[in-house]
Design a protein around this motif. Sequence first.
Motif, PDB file in Angstrom:
ATOM      1  N   VAL A   1      38.864  43.910  36.390  1.00 53.37           N
ATOM      2  CA  VAL A   1      40.068  44.016  35.579  1.00 53.37           C
ATOM      3  C   VAL A   1      40.275  42.706  34.828  1.00 53.37           C
ATOM      4  CG1 VAL A   1      42.560  44.362  35.658  1.00 53.37           C
ATOM      5  CG2 VAL A   1      41.087  45.599  37.243  1.00 53.37           C
ATOM      6  N   PHE A   2      40.682  42.811  33.574  1.00 50.30           N
ATOM      7  CA  PHE A   2      41.028  41.649  32.766  1.00 50.30           C
ATOM      8  C   PHE A   2      42.532  41.669  32.530  1.00 50.30           C
ATOM      9  CE2 PHE A   2      36.603  42.432  31.776  1.00 50.30           C
ATOM     10  CZ  PHE A   2      36.063  41.146  31.786  1.00 50.30           C
TER      11      PHE A   2
ATOM     12  N   VAL B   1      42.088  36.645  32.336  1.00 50.66           N
ATOM     13  CA  VAL B   1      41.548  36.346  33.657  1.00 50.66           C
ATOM     14  C   VAL B   1      40.881  37.611  34.188  1.00 50.66           C
ATOM     15  CG1 VAL B   1      42.115  35.664  36.016  1.00 50.66           C
ATOM     16  CG2 VAL B   1      43.340  34.637  34.089  1.00 50.66           C
ATOM     17  N   GLN B   2      39.664  37.467  34.698  1.00 51.11           N
ATOM     18  CA  GLN B   2      38.943  38.611  35.262  1.00 51.11           C
ATOM     19  C   GLN B   2      39.039  38.550  36.782  1.00 51.11           C
ATOM     20  OE1 GLN B   2      34.775  38.769  34.292  1.00 51.11           O
ATOM     21  NE2 GLN B   2      34.433  40.599  35.490  1.00 51.11           N
TER      22      GLN B   2
END
Length: 66
Positions: free
Chosen positions: A5-6, A10-11
Amino acid sequence: MSAQVFADKVQFGLTVSIGMAEATVSMSGIDALMGAADHALYQAKADGRNRRIAWAPPPPASKAAE
């Protein structure tokens, strides 16, 4: 079931555990159904998370006099 998820550039990884149950005639009501689904959810987490478990009613008791 997992995904990357981004969010705000931020991943991060996301995993999901799901417990499901089907209402049966022998259940006493919604509390019994929710309890069965809850039991399945905790079983999914105990089995290593990131999975789905379907609750199954216990098998009928065998007849001792047969």
